[in-house]
Design a protein around this motif. Structure first.
Motif, PDB file in Angstrom:
ATOM      1  N   ASP A  13     -58.269 -11.901 122.532  1.00 31.65           N
ATOM      2  CA  ASP A  13     -59.184 -12.219 121.428  1.00 31.65           C
ATOM      3  C   ASP A  13     -59.255 -11.061 120.428  1.00 31.65           C
ATOM      4  OD1 ASP A  13     -59.866 -14.729 122.468  1.00 31.65           O
ATOM      5  OD2 ASP A  13     -61.440 -13.871 123.722  1.00 31.65           O
ATOM      6  N   ASP A  14     -58.742  -9.904 120.830  1.00 39.29           N
ATOM      7  CA  ASP A  14     -58.757  -8.726 119.964  1.00 39.29           C
ATOM      8  C   ASP A  14     -57.583  -8.797 118.991  1.00 39.29           C
ATOM      9  OD1 ASP A  14     -59.720  -5.777 119.547  1.00 39.29           O
ATOM     10  OD2 ASP A  14     -57.520  -5.698 119.706  1.00 39.29           O
ATOM     11  N   VAL A  15     -57.869  -8.719 117.694  1.00 38.80           N
ATOM     12  CA  VAL A  15     -56.816  -8.914 116.688  1.00 38.80           C
ATOM     13  C   VAL A  15     -55.720  -7.850 116.756  1.00 38.80           C
ATOM     14  CG1 VAL A  15     -58.238 -10.247 115.087  1.00 38.80           C
ATOM     15  CG2 VAL A  15     -58.182  -7.739 114.891  1.00 38.80           C
ATOM     16  N   TRP A  16     -56.086  -6.610 117.113  1.00 38.07           N
ATOM     17  CA  TRP A  16     -55.079  -5.554 117.211  1.00 38.07           C
ATOM     18  C   TRP A  16     -54.171  -5.789 118.413  1.00 38.07           C
ATOM     19  CZ3 TRP A  16     -53.765  -2.429 113.454  1.00 38.07           C
ATOM     20  CH2 TRP A  16     -54.672  -2.259 112.413  1.00 38.07           C
ATOM     21  N   GLU A  17     -54.777  -6.225 119.500  1.00 40.13           N
ATOM     22  CA  GLU A  17     -53.975  -6.531 120.680  1.00 40.13           C
ATOM     23  C   GLU A  17     -53.089  -7.758 120.436  1.00 40.13           C
ATOM     24  OE1 GLU A  17     -54.398  -6.762 125.523  1.00 40.13           O
ATOM     25  OE2 GLU A  17     -56.209  -6.678 124.303  1.00 40.13           O
ATOM     26  N   GLN A  18     -53.602  -8.726 119.686  1.00 40.94           N
ATOM     27  CA  GLN A  18     -52.797  -9.893 119.322  1.00 40.94           C
ATOM     28  C   GLN A  18     -51.547  -9.454 118.555  1.00 40.94           C
ATOM     29  OE1 GLN A  18     -55.457 -12.298 117.005  1.00 40.94           O
ATOM     30  NE2 GLN A  18     -56.475 -13.176 118.802  1.00 40.94           N
ATOM     31  N   LEU A  19     -51.747  -8.533 117.607  1.00 46.27           N
ATOM     32  CA  LEU A  19     -50.628  -8.024 116.818  1.00 46.27           C
ATOM     33  C   LEU A  19     -49.591  -7.367 117.715  1.00 46.27           C
ATOM     34  CD1 LEU A  19     -49.319  -7.340 114.045  1.00 46.27           C
ATOM     35  CD2 LEU A  19     -50.696  -5.235 114.065  1.00 46.27           C
ATOM     36  N   LEU A  20     -50.040  -6.497 118.612  1.00 46.20           N
ATOM     37  CA  LEU A  20     -49.113  -5.783 119.494  1.00 46.20           C
ATOM     38  C   LEU A  20     -48.441  -6.713 120.504  1.00 46.20           C
ATOM     39  CD1 LEU A  20     -51.173  -2.535 120.047  1.00 46.20           C
ATOM     40  CD2 LEU A  20     -49.126  -2.812 118.635  1.00 46.20           C
TER      41      LEU A  20
ATOM     42  N   MET B  76     -56.174 -10.388 109.644  1.00 44.76           N
ATOM     43  CA  MET B  76     -56.771  -9.085 109.933  1.00 44.76           C
ATOM     44  C   MET B  76     -57.344  -8.450 108.673  1.00 44.76           C
ATOM     45  SD  MET B  76     -53.931  -7.720 112.669  1.00 44.76           S
ATOM     46  CE  MET B  76     -54.706  -6.138 113.043  1.00 44.76           C
ATOM     47  N   LEU B  77     -56.637  -8.593 107.564  1.00 43.49           N
ATOM     48  CA  LEU B  77     -57.123  -8.050 106.294  1.00 43.49           C
ATOM     49  C   LEU B  77     -58.405  -8.772 105.869  1.00 43.49           C
ATOM     50  CD1 LEU B  77     -56.612  -6.157 103.837  1.00 43.49           C
ATOM     51  CD2 LEU B  77     -55.369  -8.071 102.795  1.00 43.49           C
ATOM     52  N   GLN B  78     -58.396 -10.097 105.955  1.00 44.41           N
ATOM     53  CA  GLN B  78     -59.561 -10.883 105.547  1.00 44.41           C
ATOM     54  C   GLN B  78     -60.786 -10.574 106.400  1.00 44.41           C
ATOM     55  OE1 GLN B  78     -57.913 -14.840 105.819  1.00 44.41           O
ATOM     56  NE2 GLN B  78     -57.094 -14.772 103.727  1.00 44.41           N
ATOM     57  N   GLN B  79     -60.571 -10.234 107.660  1.00 48.98           N
ATOM     58  CA  GLN B  79     -61.684  -9.921 108.553  1.00 48.98           C
ATOM     59  C   GLN B  79     -62.086  -8.444 108.483  1.00 48.98           C
ATOM     60  OE1 GLN B  79     -60.691 -11.264 112.522  1.00 48.98           O
ATOM     61  NE2 GLN B  79     -60.685 -13.407 111.922  1.00 48.98           N
ATOM     62  N   GLY B  80     -61.413  -7.668 107.638  1.00 47.80           N
ATOM     63  CA  GLY B  80     -61.791  -6.274 107.440  1.00 47.80           C
ATOM     64  C   GLY B  80     -61.220  -5.301 108.453  1.00 47.80           C
ATOM     65  N   HIS B  81     -60.213  -5.709 109.218  1.00 39.97           N
ATOM     66  CA  HIS B  81     -59.627  -4.831 110.229  1.00 39.97           C
ATOM     67  C   HIS B  81     -58.539  -3.916 109.658  1.00 39.97           C
ATOM     68  CE1 HIS B  81     -61.715  -6.835 113.512  1.00 39.97           C
ATOM     69  NE2 HIS B  81     -61.382  -7.981 112.963  1.00 39.97           N
ATOM     70  N   LEU B  82     -58.003  -4.287 108.506  1.00 41.23           N
ATOM     71  CA  LEU B  82     -56.924  -3.503 107.885  1.00 41.23           C
ATOM     72  C   LEU B  82     -57.413  -2.818 106.620  1.00 41.23           C
ATOM     73  CD1 LEU B  82     -53.770  -5.835 107.871  1.00 41.23           C
ATOM     74  CD2 LEU B  82     -54.154  -3.836 109.298  1.00 41.23           C
ATOM     75  N   LYS B  83     -56.804  -1.679 106.336  1.00 40.62           N
ATOM     76  CA  LYS B  83     -57.018  -1.052 105.033  1.00 40.62           C
ATOM     77  C   LYS B  83     -56.486  -2.002 103.960  1.00 40.62           C
ATOM     78  CE  LYS B  83     -56.502   3.656 106.774  1.00 40.62           C
ATOM     79  NZ  LYS B  83     -55.640   4.843 106.823  1.00 40.62           N
ATOM     80  N   ARG B  84     -56.964  -1.840 102.738  1.00 38.71           N
ATOM     81  CA  ARG B  84     -56.517  -2.699 101.638  1.00 38.71           C
ATOM     82  C   ARG B  84     -55.087  -2.320 101.270  1.00 38.71           C
ATOM     83  NH1 ARG B  84     -59.164  -7.115 101.250  1.00 38.71           N
ATOM     84  NH2 ARG B  84     -58.364  -7.369  99.150  1.00 38.71           N
TER      85      ARG B  84
END
Length: 196
Positions: free
Chosen positions: A81-88, A139-147
């Motif tokens: 459920d963690d977006v960073w873990e999903q990416l990896l 991830m960007l839309q949810q604020g997890h990534l830098k712009r």
């Protein structure tokens, strides 16, 4: 009419399945349409009817591999459920699938050489790269990534993954190479983390 469509679909899938084995075992150059047809109890004309030529058949085989890998990326990334873990997890699924023996020859060696870089890249973009872009956009839309530019980040990360796969596939210790690749991908991706 429906029976004809089912028969046609079955014939096409049979040819693709047999061709995939031949392209994997012998490479594109040494694979024979006559042998593929014979193994499927078909005529060479049947292959030409459905695929036009050997290159057309190879394209369909590569496309099926790209779709399989994309499906694996989706399945693996959905395990968290963690977006960073999903990416990896998605990146790892791509790397692991790409270096598997039944994919390596077609995807990494013959694919770009036979179809050309643009066609190979187009197939990648429709499958694995599409999923990567969707994940990064979310991830960007949810604020997890830098712009940052999602297009630029998608292409940079995809390029790094593709190059890592080519490198790892030629290393004697695949397992260690893949572990090292995933460490690098982890550290690269952390640089884009929005800490605010």
């Amino acid at each position: 009419m429906r029976r004809n469509k089912e028969d046609t679909s079955h014939t096409i899938q049979t040819i693709i399945k047999i061709a995939r084995i031949h392209f994997t075992d012998y490479g594109y150059a040494d694979s024979s349409l006559d042998k593929i047809a014979k193994e499927g109890n078909l005529t060479r004309g049947s292959i030409y009817h459905h695929f036009k030529n050997k290159k057309g058949l190879f394209y369909c085989v590569l496309e099926s591999i790209q779709k399989e890998i994309a499906k694996r990326v989706e399945i693996e990334s959905a395990k968290s459920d963690d977006v960073w873990e999903q990416l990896l997890l998605g990146c790892q699924a791509f790397v692991l699938a790409a270096v598997e023996p039944q994919n390596k020859q077609i995807l990494l060696i013959d694919g770009p050489a036979v179809l050309g870089w643009d066609t190979w890249r187009d197939l990648d973009e429709k499958n694995s790269m599409r999923l990567l872009r969707e994940q990064l956009q979310m991830m960007l839309q949810q604020g997890h990534l830098k712009r940052v530019s999602i297009d630029a980040m998608t292409h940079c990360l995809s390029g790094a993954l593709n190059e890592s796969v080519l490198w790892a596939a030629n290393m004697p210790n695949h397992k260690l190479s893949l572990e090292e690749t995933m460490k690098i991908i982890f550290h690269m991706s952390q640089g884009f983390k929005n800490e605010s």
